[in-house]
Design a protein around this motif. Structure first.
Motif, PDB file in Angstrom:
ATOM      1  N   VAL A  37       0.836  -1.198   0.000  1.00  0.00           N
ATOM      2  CA  VAL A  37       0.000   0.000   0.000  1.00  0.00           C
ATOM      3  C   VAL A  37       0.871   1.248   0.000  1.00  0.00           C
ATOM      4  O   VAL A  37       0.572   2.232  -0.685  1.00  0.00           O
ATOM      5  CB  VAL A  37      -0.949   0.000   1.222  1.00  0.00           C
ATOM      6  CG1 VAL A  37      -1.636   1.369   1.370  1.00  0.00           C
ATOM      7  CG2 VAL A  37      -1.992  -1.099   1.096  1.00  0.00           C
ATOM      8  N   ASP A  38       1.966   1.212   0.743  1.00  0.00           N
ATOM      9  CA  ASP A  38       2.863   2.373   0.796  1.00  0.00           C
ATOM     10  C   ASP A  38       3.426   2.703  -0.588  1.00  0.00           C
ATOM     11  O   ASP A  38       3.573   3.881  -0.947  1.00  0.00           O
ATOM     12  CB  ASP A  38       4.008   2.116   1.768  1.00  0.00           C
ATOM     13  CG  ASP A  38       3.562   2.201   3.226  1.00  0.00           C
ATOM     14  OD1 ASP A  38       2.505   2.820   3.479  1.00  0.00           O
ATOM     15  OD2 ASP A  38       4.259   1.649   4.095  1.00  0.00           O
ATOM     16  N   GLU A  39       3.742   1.677  -1.372  1.00  0.00           N
ATOM     17  CA  GLU A  39       4.263   1.915  -2.722  1.00  0.00           C
ATOM     18  C   GLU A  39       3.186   2.520  -3.618  1.00  0.00           C
ATOM     19  O   GLU A  39       3.466   3.413  -4.428  1.00  0.00           O
ATOM     20  CB  GLU A  39       4.765   0.602  -3.320  1.00  0.00           C
ATOM     21  CG  GLU A  39       6.051   0.099  -2.692  1.00  0.00           C
ATOM     22  CD  GLU A  39       6.448  -1.275  -3.193  1.00  0.00           C
ATOM     23  OE1 GLU A  39       7.648  -1.486  -3.452  1.00  0.00           O
ATOM     24  OE2 GLU A  39       5.556  -2.148  -3.331  1.00  0.00           O
ATOM     25  N   ILE A  40       1.973   2.034  -3.475  1.00  0.00           N
ATOM     26  CA  ILE A  40       0.862   2.580  -4.264  1.00  0.00           C
ATOM     27  C   ILE A  40       0.655   4.052  -3.928  1.00  0.00           C
ATOM     28  O   ILE A  40       0.480   4.897  -4.815  1.00  0.00           O
ATOM     29  CB  ILE A  40      -0.433   1.784  -3.999  1.00  0.00           C
ATOM     30  CG1 ILE A  40      -0.278   0.347  -4.504  1.00  0.00           C
ATOM     31  CG2 ILE A  40      -1.629   2.463  -4.672  1.00  0.00           C
ATOM     32  CD1 ILE A  40      -1.409  -0.581  -4.091  1.00  0.00           C
ATOM     33  N   ILE A  41       0.695   4.371  -2.641  1.00  0.00           N
ATOM     34  CA  ILE A  41       0.526   5.753  -2.188  1.00  0.00           C
ATOM     35  C   ILE A  41       1.624   6.649  -2.760  1.00  0.00           C
ATOM     36  O   ILE A  41       1.366   7.768  -3.211  1.00  0.00           O
ATOM     37  CB  ILE A  41       0.541   5.806  -0.646  1.00  0.00           C
ATOM     38  CG1 ILE A  41      -0.737   5.165  -0.100  1.00  0.00           C
ATOM     39  CG2 ILE A  41       0.683   7.238  -0.145  1.00  0.00           C
ATOM     40  CD1 ILE A  41      -0.713   4.924   1.395  1.00  0.00           C
ATOM     41  N   ARG A  42       2.847   6.128  -2.765  1.00  0.00           N
ATOM     42  CA  ARG A  42       3.973   6.919  -3.280  1.00  0.00           C
ATOM     43  C   ARG A  42       3.818   7.211  -4.765  1.00  0.00           C
ATOM     44  O   ARG A  42       3.971   8.356  -5.202  1.00  0.00           O
ATOM     45  CB  ARG A  42       5.287   6.174  -3.023  1.00  0.00           C
ATOM     46  CG  ARG A  42       6.513   6.866  -3.624  1.00  0.00           C
ATOM     47  CD  ARG A  42       7.789   6.102  -3.317  1.00  0.00           C
ATOM     48  NE  ARG A  42       7.707   4.706  -3.733  1.00  0.00           N
ATOM     49  CZ  ARG A  42       7.859   4.298  -4.994  1.00  0.00           C
ATOM     50  NH1 ARG A  42       8.081   5.179  -5.957  1.00  0.00           N
ATOM     51  NH2 ARG A  42       7.795   3.012  -5.292  1.00  0.00           N
ATOM     52  N   VAL A  43       3.501   6.191  -5.561  1.00  0.00           N
ATOM     53  CA  VAL A  43       3.371   6.378  -7.007  1.00  0.00           C
ATOM     54  C   VAL A  43       2.160   7.254  -7.340  1.00  0.00           C
ATOM     55  O   VAL A  43       2.197   8.064  -8.270  1.00  0.00           O
ATOM     56  CB  VAL A  43       3.258   5.010  -7.716  1.00  0.00           C
ATOM     57  CG1 VAL A  43       2.964   5.190  -9.203  1.00  0.00           C
ATOM     58  CG2 VAL A  43       4.540   4.209  -7.528  1.00  0.00           C
ATOM     59  N   ALA A  44       1.093   7.118  -6.552  1.00  0.00           N
ATOM     60  CA  ALA A  44      -0.121   7.913  -6.785  1.00  0.00           C
ATOM     61  C   ALA A  44       0.024   9.339  -6.269  1.00  0.00           C
ATOM     62  O   ALA A  44      -0.832  10.184  -6.540  1.00  0.00           O
ATOM     63  CB  ALA A  44      -1.318   7.247  -6.114  1.00  0.00           C
ATOM     64  N   GLN A  45       1.097   9.585  -5.514  1.00  0.00           N
ATOM     65  CA  GLN A  45       1.356  10.905  -4.934  1.00  0.00           C
ATOM     66  C   GLN A  45       0.169  11.378  -4.089  1.00  0.00           C
ATOM     67  O   GLN A  45      -0.358  12.480  -4.267  1.00  0.00           O
ATOM     68  CB  GLN A  45       1.672  11.924  -6.035  1.00  0.00           C
ATOM     69  CG  GLN A  45       2.930  11.591  -6.820  1.00  0.00           C
ATOM     70  CD  GLN A  45       3.265  12.628  -7.870  1.00  0.00           C
ATOM     71  OE1 GLN A  45       2.384  13.217  -8.482  1.00  0.00           O
ATOM     72  NE2 GLN A  45       4.549  12.859  -8.089  1.00  0.00           N
ATOM     73  N   THR A  46      -0.213  10.509  -3.174  1.00  0.00           N
ATOM     74  CA  THR A  46      -1.319  10.842  -2.285  1.00  0.00           C
ATOM     75  C   THR A  46      -0.946  10.441  -0.865  1.00  0.00           C
ATOM     76  O   THR A  46       0.217  10.137  -0.579  1.00  0.00           O
ATOM     77  CB  THR A  46      -2.616  10.146  -2.751  1.00  0.00           C
ATOM     78  OG1 THR A  46      -3.714  10.627  -1.976  1.00  0.00           O
ATOM     79  CG2 THR A  46      -2.523   8.638  -2.628  1.00  0.00           C
ATOM     80  N   SER A  47      -1.916  10.425   0.030  1.00  0.00           N
ATOM     81  CA  SER A  47      -1.648  10.111   1.432  1.00  0.00           C
ATOM     82  C   SER A  47      -2.307   8.795   1.828  1.00  0.00           C
ATOM     83  O   SER A  47      -3.210   8.300   1.139  1.00  0.00           O
ATOM     84  CB  SER A  47      -2.193  11.226   2.328  1.00  0.00           C
ATOM     85  OG  SER A  47      -3.610  11.273   2.241  1.00  0.00           O
ATOM     86  N   LYS A  48      -1.864   8.254   2.948  1.00  0.00           N
ATOM     87  CA  LYS A  48      -2.454   7.012   3.444  1.00  0.00           C
ATOM     88  C   LYS A  48      -3.921   7.231   3.810  1.00  0.00           C
ATOM     89  O   LYS A  48      -4.763   6.350   3.604  1.00  0.00           O
ATOM     90  CB  LYS A  48      -1.666   6.500   4.655  1.00  0.00           C
ATOM     91  CG  LYS A  48      -2.109   5.129   5.142  1.00  0.00           C
ATOM     92  CD  LYS A  48      -1.094   4.500   6.085  1.00  0.00           C
ATOM     93  CE  LYS A  48       0.174   4.084   5.361  1.00  0.00           C
ATOM     94  NZ  LYS A  48       1.084   3.276   6.226  1.00  0.00           N
ATOM     95  N   GLY A  49      -4.220   8.411   4.337  1.00  0.00           N
ATOM     96  CA  GLY A  49      -5.605   8.722   4.680  1.00  0.00           C
ATOM     97  C   GLY A  49      -6.500   8.710   3.454  1.00  0.00           C
ATOM     98  O   GLY A  49      -7.629   8.203   3.497  1.00  0.00           O
ATOM     99  N   SER A  50      -5.993   9.267   2.352  1.00  0.00           N
ATOM    100  CA  SER A  50      -6.771   9.283   1.110  1.00  0.00           C
ATOM    101  C   SER A  50      -6.964   7.870   0.579  1.00  0.00           C
ATOM    102  O   SER A  50      -8.043   7.518   0.088  1.00  0.00           O
ATOM    103  CB  SER A  50      -6.064  10.137   0.055  1.00  0.00           C
ATOM    104  OG  SER A  50      -6.059  11.491   0.431  1.00  0.00           O
ATOM    105  N   PHE A  51      -5.916   7.055   0.673  1.00  0.00           N
ATOM    106  CA  PHE A  51      -6.028   5.673   0.195  1.00  0.00           C
ATOM    107  C   PHE A  51      -7.146   4.947   0.931  1.00  0.00           C
ATOM    108  O   PHE A  51      -8.031   4.340   0.306  1.00  0.00           O
ATOM    109  CB  PHE A  51      -4.711   4.921   0.392  1.00  0.00           C
ATOM    110  CG  PHE A  51      -4.780   3.483  -0.055  1.00  0.00           C
ATOM    111  CD1 PHE A  51      -4.459   3.127  -1.353  1.00  0.00           C
ATOM    112  CD2 PHE A  51      -5.189   2.479   0.826  1.00  0.00           C
ATOM    113  CE1 PHE A  51      -4.550   1.800  -1.774  1.00  0.00           C
ATOM    114  CE2 PHE A  51      -5.281   1.155   0.416  1.00  0.00           C
ATOM    115  CZ  PHE A  51      -4.958   0.819  -0.887  1.00  0.00           C
TER     116      PHE A  51
END
Length: 202
Positions: A37-51
């Protein structure tokens, strides 16, 4: 292609769509199990809260492939020539989508999505008539009937349904066969045969 016939609502690229695109990019490049999930958040340039606002877990993303397909269709609108007949438009859309699937979607994950649609008792994303996919197909079929290219004794809905069934059947067989043939090439050769009775002239 802008305006007129193709004024089908195109959604803006939202945080949700960035997460989905990033996830499927990573799933293809490094595998589902090895993607965090952390990698997805990084590539999507968003936050864990948004995910977690949109998805309960990484597993929830497995049901979003149809969303990715619809994004592809939205991109293709501007590349279609208004002068193309209905036959060419449908073959073009099919060719471009299946090329994308072959080049950027893991066959194992596609198979997982298709199998989940068979056993789920809830919403079946591939059959959602509010999808951009179905709205675009209805517009194309409607125009084809108005131009006399498609039979009018068969409803728009029935022709759209037949086309969608053909596409799903190709994807199912490709997955069952382990991708032993080109999905794009096979579909381009057989789709005209399956759909020819709907056209007044090919």
């Amino acid at each position: 292609m802008q305006g007129g016939f193709y004024e089908v609502k195109v959604q803006k690229r939202t945080t949700k769509s960035r997460i989905i695109s990033a996830a499927w990019q990573l799933f293809y490049e490094q595998g589902y199990e090895d993607t965090t999930v952390d990698e997805i958040i990084r590539v999507a340039q968003t936050s864990k809260g948004s995910f977690y606002h949109y998805f309960k877990s990484k597993d929830a993303l497995l049901n979003t492939l149809s969303y990715l397909f619809d994004e592809k269709y939205e991109q293709l609108i501007d590349t279609m020539d208004e002068e193309w007949n209905t036959y060419r438009k449908l073959l073009y859309l099919n060719n471009e989508l299946f090329t994308m699937i072959e080049n950027s979607v893991s066959i194992d994950l596609l198979a997982r999505l298709l199998s989940s649609q068979l056993i789920t008792k809830g919403e079946k994303s591939l059959l959602d008539r509010d999808r951009f996919y179905y709205k675009l197909l209805r517009k194309i079929i409607q125009e084809g009937q108005q131009k006399g290219e498609l039979r009018t004794d068969i409803s728009i809905g029935e022709i759209v349904k037949a086309y969608a069934i053909c596409e799903r059947s190709f994807m199912y067989d490709w997955c069952i066969s382990g991708g032993e043939y080109s999905l794009r090439s096979y579909s381009q050769s057989l789709l005209p045969i399956f759909m020819k009775d709907f056209f007044t002239l090919i």
